[in-house]
Write an enzyme that holds these catalytic residues in place. Structure first.
Site, PDB file in Angstrom:
ATOM      1  N   LYS A  17       0.830  -1.207   0.000  1.00 37.44           N
ATOM      2  CA  LYS A  17       0.000   0.000   0.000  1.00 37.44           C
ATOM      3  C   LYS A  17       0.872   1.268   0.000  1.00 37.44           C
ATOM      4  O   LYS A  17       2.041   1.213   0.394  1.00 37.44           O
ATOM      5  CB  LYS A  17      -0.791  -0.056   1.304  1.00 37.44           C
ATOM      6  CG  LYS A  17      -2.143   0.587   1.301  1.00 37.44           C
ATOM      7  CD  LYS A  17      -2.837   0.195   2.602  1.00 37.44           C
ATOM      8  CE  LYS A  17      -3.607   1.365   3.186  1.00 37.44           C
ATOM      9  NZ  LYS A  17      -4.651   1.879   2.299  1.00 37.44           N
ATOM     10  N   ASP A  46       7.431   3.702  -9.840  1.00 37.10           N
ATOM     11  CA  ASP A  46       6.401   4.560  -9.280  1.00 37.10           C
ATOM     12  C   ASP A  46       6.513   5.960  -9.892  1.00 37.10           C
ATOM     13  O   ASP A  46       7.569   6.569  -9.830  1.00 37.10           O
ATOM     14  CB  ASP A  46       6.636   4.631  -7.758  1.00 37.10           C
ATOM     15  CG  ASP A  46       5.523   5.364  -7.042  1.00 37.10           C
ATOM     16  OD1 ASP A  46       4.700   5.994  -7.729  1.00 37.10           O
ATOM     17  OD2 ASP A  46       5.498   5.296  -5.808  1.00 37.10           O
TER      18      ASP A  46
HETATM   19  N1  LIG Z   1      11.157   1.835   9.784  1.00 35.64           N
HETATM   20  C1  LIG Z   1      10.865   3.121   9.641  1.00 35.64           C
HETATM   21  N2  LIG Z   1      10.949   3.970  10.685  1.00 35.64           N
HETATM   22  C2  LIG Z   1      10.631   5.260  10.547  1.00 35.64           C
HETATM   23  N3  LIG Z   1      10.218   5.823   9.417  1.00 35.64           N
HETATM   24  C3  LIG Z   1      10.104   5.038   8.325  1.00 35.64           C
HETATM   25  C4  LIG Z   1      10.438   3.652   8.375  1.00 35.64           C
HETATM   26  N4  LIG Z   1      10.231   3.143   7.142  1.00 35.64           N
HETATM   27  C5  LIG Z   1       9.808   4.148   6.378  1.00 35.64           C
HETATM   28  N5  LIG Z   1       9.720   5.295   7.065  1.00 35.64           N
HETATM   29  C6  LIG Z   1       9.245   6.597   6.595  1.00 35.64           C
HETATM   30  O1  LIG Z   1       7.903   6.412   6.151  1.00 35.64           O
HETATM   31  C7  LIG Z   1       7.637   7.209   5.008  1.00 35.64           C
HETATM   32  C8  LIG Z   1       7.179   6.341   3.860  1.00 35.64           C
HETATM   33  O2  LIG Z   1       8.246   5.467   3.485  1.00 35.64           O
HETATM   34  P1  LIG Z   1       8.540   5.130   1.951  1.00 35.64           P
HETATM   35  O3  LIG Z   1       8.674   6.359   1.156  1.00 35.64           O
HETATM   36  O4  LIG Z   1       9.625   4.152   1.926  1.00 35.64           O
HETATM   37  O5  LIG Z   1       7.153   4.427   1.619  1.00 35.64           O
HETATM   38  P2  LIG Z   1       6.571   3.993   0.186  1.00 35.64           P
HETATM   39  O6  LIG Z   1       5.735   2.790   0.440  1.00 35.64           O
HETATM   40  O7  LIG Z   1       7.667   3.902  -0.797  1.00 35.64           O
HETATM   41  O8  LIG Z   1       5.653   5.226  -0.125  1.00 35.64           O
HETATM   42  P3  LIG Z   1       4.944   5.547  -1.552  1.00 35.64           P
HETATM   43  O9  LIG Z   1       3.774   4.629  -1.634  1.00 35.64           O
HETATM   44  O10 LIG Z   1       4.562   6.977  -1.391  1.00 35.64           O
HETATM   45  O11 LIG Z   1       5.976   5.306  -2.609  1.00 35.64           O
HETATM   46  C9  LIG Z   1       8.910   7.960   4.703  1.00 35.64           C
HETATM   47  O12 LIG Z   1       8.836   9.227   5.284  1.00 35.64           O
HETATM   48  C10 LIG Z   1       9.981   7.133   5.396  1.00 35.64           C
HETATM   49  O13 LIG Z   1      11.075   7.927   5.777  1.00 35.64           O
HETATM   50 MG   LIG Z   2       7.931   4.853  -2.683  1.00 36.99          MG
END
Ligand SMILES: Nc1ncnc2c1ncn2[C@@H]1O[C@H](COP(=O)(O)OP(=O)(O)OP(=O)(O)O)[C@@H](O)[C@H]1O
Ligand SMILES: [Mg+2]
Length: 320
Positions: A17, A46
């Site tokens: 998600k 993405d």
């Molecule tokens: N283990 C963690 N602890 C703290 N913050 C985290 C952790 N993992 C991810 N984040 C933070 O959560 C947010 C979302 O992470 P990320 O961008 O990797 O998600 P995503 O699934 O790639 O999002 P999108 O769907 O928008 O591409 C970011 O701000 C990231 O820094």
């Molecule tokens: Mg992402």
């Protein structure tokens, strides 16, 4: 633990998600593999890229070095821009058509292509071709390819049945009945049976065959070398969606290598977080009960947002 779960798979799709941590986890996984001397290609599909943002570096369509290790390990990043892919795809198709068609038919061919550009399936077809290309590059020049995928169902559709996606030549052949104007073009490409095949006919067929072969290779890779890493949070909504996705992957025969449960609250940092952790535990247990045979990996909630190589490394250390 996650490294064990993905061992043996050269193509990894990291999905889940929106906002659950796909980009962070795919980068951390890539970094952990790099530290073990592997050559990693990290590809973001993405449209709202954040690979460059996370690594604090400009990442584009060509591989950009994100990090390397003394023993030859490296990680290169690529951000595929779907819009550019579609544009480039159609420019290439137009060029090819112009080469194959007599000049008087360039106008109708171009108009037909403009229509096809917005037809359902065109975008998927172009993206699938680019993913196939990145996979080929990854398998040729790297040890592992990791796809940081878009949060929509888009990736799954791509993974499902590459052979179902039509390429432009097939679209052209199909559109025969629909387009009066274009049937004239087709007549010139695909001659009547009694006529001997022309060079143009042969060129069209070669293009068709090449693309079919590429999709067929991608399909084989997906079935033989690829695995999915599902990222989720220990919260009811993301968990429900993840279970649905896991079932779907099972249906379409894509291996689910592991589920990463991200941002787990600490149990020893105050009442609020301890209570949250207890609620999360219930979700984690439920997931483990349903997906009994799939390894689960938990990542703790970090204090800050991981960023830069140091941030990615901090997260990667948690994967050991
Ligand atoms: N283990 C963690 N602890 C703290 N913050 C985290 C952790 N993992 C991810 N984040 C933070 O959560 C947010 C979302 O992470 P990320 O961008 O990797 O998600 P995503 O699934 O790639 O999002 P999108 O769907 O928008 O591409 C970011 O701000 C990231 O820094
Ligand atoms: Mg992402």
């Amino acid at each position: 633990m996650l490294l064990n779960a993905v061992a043996g798979h050269r193509v990894l799709f990291v999905g889940g998600k929106g906002g659950v941590g796909k980009t962070s986890v795919s980068s951390a996984l890539g970094h952990a593999l790099m530290r073990r001397g592997r050559r990693v290609l990290l590809v973001s599909t993405d449209p709202a890229h954040n690979l460059g943002h996370l690594w604090e570096r400009k990442v584009g369509d060509d591989p950009t070095r994100l990090a390397s290790s003394p023993d030859g390990g490296l990680i290169d990043g690529v951000e595929i821009d779907p819009k550019t892919v579609v544009e480039r795809h159609f420019d290439a198709v137009l060029l090819q058509m112009e080469r194959m068609l007599p000049e008087r038919l360039h106008g109708p061919a171009k108009r037909h292509l403009e229509g096809a550009r917005h037809a359902p399936g065109s975008h998927e077809s172009a993206m699938l071709e680019r993913i196939a290309e990145a996979t080929e590059l990854g398998l040729r020049d790297y040890d592992v390819v990791i796809f940081d995928t878009a949060p929509s169902g888009h990736t799954l559709r791509l993974l499902m049945l590459p052979e179902q996606l039509t390429d432009w030549a097939e679209t052209l052949l199909r559109s025969r009945a629909r387009s009066e104007q274009f049937s004239a073009v087709l007549e010139s490409i695909v001659p009547h049976k009694e006529q001997p095949p022309t060079d143009r006919d042969a060129a069209l067929r070669r293009t068709l065959i090449r693309r079919r072969e590429r999709f067929a290779r991608l399909r084989d890779v997906l079935h033989d070398d690829a695995a999915f890493v599902l990222v989720t949070l220990a919260e009811p909504m993301p968990m429900a969606e993840s279970l649905e996705l896991a079932l779907h992957l099972d249906e379409i025969g894509v291996t689910l290598a592991a589920v990463v449960i991200n941002r787990r609250s600490p149990g020893d940092a105050g009442e609020v977080l301890a209570e949250r952790r207890r609620l999360e535990d219930v979700q984690v247990e439920r997931l483990r009960a349903v997906l009994a045979s799939v390894p689960t990996v938990e990542l703790p909630l970090l204090r800050g947002h991981p960023s830069g190589e140091a941030g990615v490394d901090a997260l990667a250390q948690q994967l050991d």
